[in-house]
Design a protein around this motif. Structure first.
Motif, mmCIF file in Angstrom:
data_model
loop_
_atom_site.group_PDB
_atom_site.id
_atom_site.type_symbol
_atom_site.label_atom_id
_atom_site.label_comp_id
_atom_site.label_asym_id
_atom_site.label_seq_id
_atom_site.Cartn_x
_atom_site.Cartn_y
_atom_site.Cartn_z
ATOM 1 N N MET A 1 0.797 -1.219 0.000
ATOM 2 C CA MET A 1 0.000 0.000 0.000
ATOM 3 C C MET A 1 0.835 1.276 0.000
ATOM 4 O O MET A 1 0.556 2.188 -0.778
ATOM 5 C CB MET A 1 -0.957 -0.002 1.193
ATOM 6 N N ILE A 2 1.817 1.352 0.815
ATOM 7 C CA ILE A 2 2.540 2.607 0.983
ATOM 8 C C ILE A 2 3.580 2.825 -0.116
ATOM 9 O O ILE A 2 3.655 3.910 -0.691
ATOM 10 C CB ILE A 2 3.174 2.669 2.387
ATOM 11 N N ILE A 3 4.355 1.822 -0.459
ATOM 12 C CA ILE A 3 5.381 1.966 -1.491
ATOM 13 C C ILE A 3 4.772 2.313 -2.854
ATOM 14 O O ILE A 3 5.261 3.231 -3.525
ATOM 15 C CB ILE A 3 6.283 0.717 -1.551
ATOM 16 N N PRO A 4 3.708 1.654 -3.321
ATOM 17 C CA PRO A 4 3.108 2.064 -4.604
ATOM 18 C C PRO A 4 2.585 3.510 -4.592
ATOM 19 O O PRO A 4 2.637 4.190 -5.614
ATOM 20 C CB PRO A 4 1.964 1.077 -4.798
ATOM 21 N N GLN A 5 2.108 3.972 -3.450
ATOM 22 C CA GLN A 5 1.641 5.354 -3.346
ATOM 23 C C GLN A 5 2.800 6.327 -3.562
ATOM 24 O O GLN A 5 2.650 7.324 -4.263
ATOM 25 C CB GLN A 5 0.995 5.587 -1.977
ATOM 26 N N GLN B 1 3.151 9.145 -6.615
ATOM 27 C CA GLN B 1 3.428 10.550 -6.354
ATOM 28 C C GLN B 1 4.657 11.015 -7.135
ATOM 29 O O GLN B 1 4.672 12.115 -7.681
ATOM 30 C CB GLN B 1 3.653 10.784 -4.867
ATOM 31 N N LYS B 2 5.672 10.171 -7.193
ATOM 32 C CA LYS B 2 6.891 10.502 -7.918
ATOM 33 C C LYS B 2 6.610 10.644 -9.416
ATOM 34 O O LYS B 2 7.100 11.563 -10.068
ATOM 35 C CB LYS B 2 7.935 9.407 -7.677
ATOM 36 N N GLN B 3 5.782 9.752 -9.978
ATOM 37 C CA GLN B 3 5.423 9.822 -11.391
ATOM 38 C C GLN B 3 4.620 11.088 -11.692
ATOM 39 O O GLN B 3 4.839 11.736 -12.719
ATOM 40 C CB GLN B 3 4.609 8.598 -11.807
ATOM 41 N N GLU B 4 3.698 11.452 -10.816
ATOM 42 C CA GLU B 4 2.892 12.654 -11.016
ATOM 43 C C GLU B 4 3.764 13.907 -10.979
ATOM 44 O O GLU B 4 3.570 14.827 -11.772
ATOM 45 C CB GLU B 4 1.787 12.748 -9.972
ATOM 46 N N LYS B 5 4.727 13.946 -10.078
ATOM 47 C CA LYS B 5 5.621 15.092 -9.987
ATOM 48 C C LYS B 5 6.484 15.198 -11.243
ATOM 49 O O LYS B 5 6.666 16.285 -11.796
ATOM 50 C CB LYS B 5 6.503 14.962 -8.746
ATOM 51 N N LYS B 6 6.989 14.055 -11.716
ATOM 52 C CA LYS B 6 7.804 14.037 -12.931
ATOM 53 C C LYS B 6 6.979 14.500 -14.132
ATOM 54 O O LYS B 6 7.447 15.269 -14.967
ATOM 55 C CB LYS B 6 8.332 12.619 -13.178
ATOM 56 N N PHE B 7 5.722 14.067 -14.225
ATOM 57 C CA PHE B 7 4.820 14.462 -15.298
ATOM 58 C C PHE B 7 4.592 15.971 -15.282
ATOM 59 O O PHE B 7 4.674 16.636 -16.319
ATOM 60 C CB PHE B 7 3.485 13.721 -15.164
ATOM 61 N N ALA B 8 4.315 16.530 -14.110
ATOM 62 C CA ALA B 8 4.053 17.968 -13.997
ATOM 63 C C ALA B 8 5.281 18.782 -14.390
ATOM 64 O O ALA B 8 5.153 19.839 -15.009
ATOM 65 C CB ALA B 8 3.605 18.312 -12.577
ATOM 66 N N GLN B 9 6.467 18.294 -14.072
ATOM 67 C CA GLN B 9 7.690 19.011 -14.419
ATOM 68 C C GLN B 9 7.989 18.943 -15.910
ATOM 69 O O GLN B 9 8.638 19.819 -16.464
ATOM 70 C CB GLN B 9 8.878 18.455 -13.621
#
Length: 95
Positions: free
Chosen positions: A18-22, A26-34
Motif C-alpha cells: 500500500m505505501i510503497i506504490p503510493q 506521487q513521484k510519477q505525477e511530480k515528474k509528469f508535472a515538471q
C-alpha cells in the motif's frame, strides 16, 4: 510471542502493498508535472481540454475554446500531444 510475529508480518505486507506504490505514483505525477511545456495539449482532472500557452513555477495558463484559464500544474491529468502524434500501432494498421 507468535501473535507478535503475525502483527509484524501484517505491517510489512501493509507497507509493501500500500505505501510503497503510493510513493511511486506521487513521484510519477511530480515528474509528469515538471515535463509539461508550452504548446502541449492537455486535459485537466476536471475534464477541460486545452493547450498550454504560458508556464510558471507552480501554475500554467491553458487556452480553451472559451478563453484562457489559469490552472495549477497538479490539476493537469494527462498530456495529449504525444498520444495524438504517436505512430499507429499494429492493431490499427491491420483494420
Amino acid at each position: 510471542m507468535q501473535q507478535g510475529y503475525m502483527m509484524l508480518l501484517l505491517m510489512v505486507v501493509l507497507v509493501v502493498f500500500m505505501i510503497i506504490p503510493q510513493f511511486r505514483r506521487q513521484k510519477q505525477e511530480k515528474k509528469f508535472a515538471q515535463a509539461l511545456k508550452v504548446g502541449d495539449k492537455v486535459i485537466t482532472k476536471s475534464g477541460m481540454h486545452g493547450k498550454i500557452v504560458q508556464m510558471a513555477d507552480a501554475s500554467c495558463v491553458i487556452e480553451t475554446l472559451s478563453g484562457k484559464i489559469k490552472f495549477e500544474r497538479s490539476a493537469i491529468s494527462m498530456e495529449m500531444s504525444s498520444k495524438l502524434n504517436a505512430p499507429a500501432t499494429e492493431d490499427k494498421k491491420k483494420k
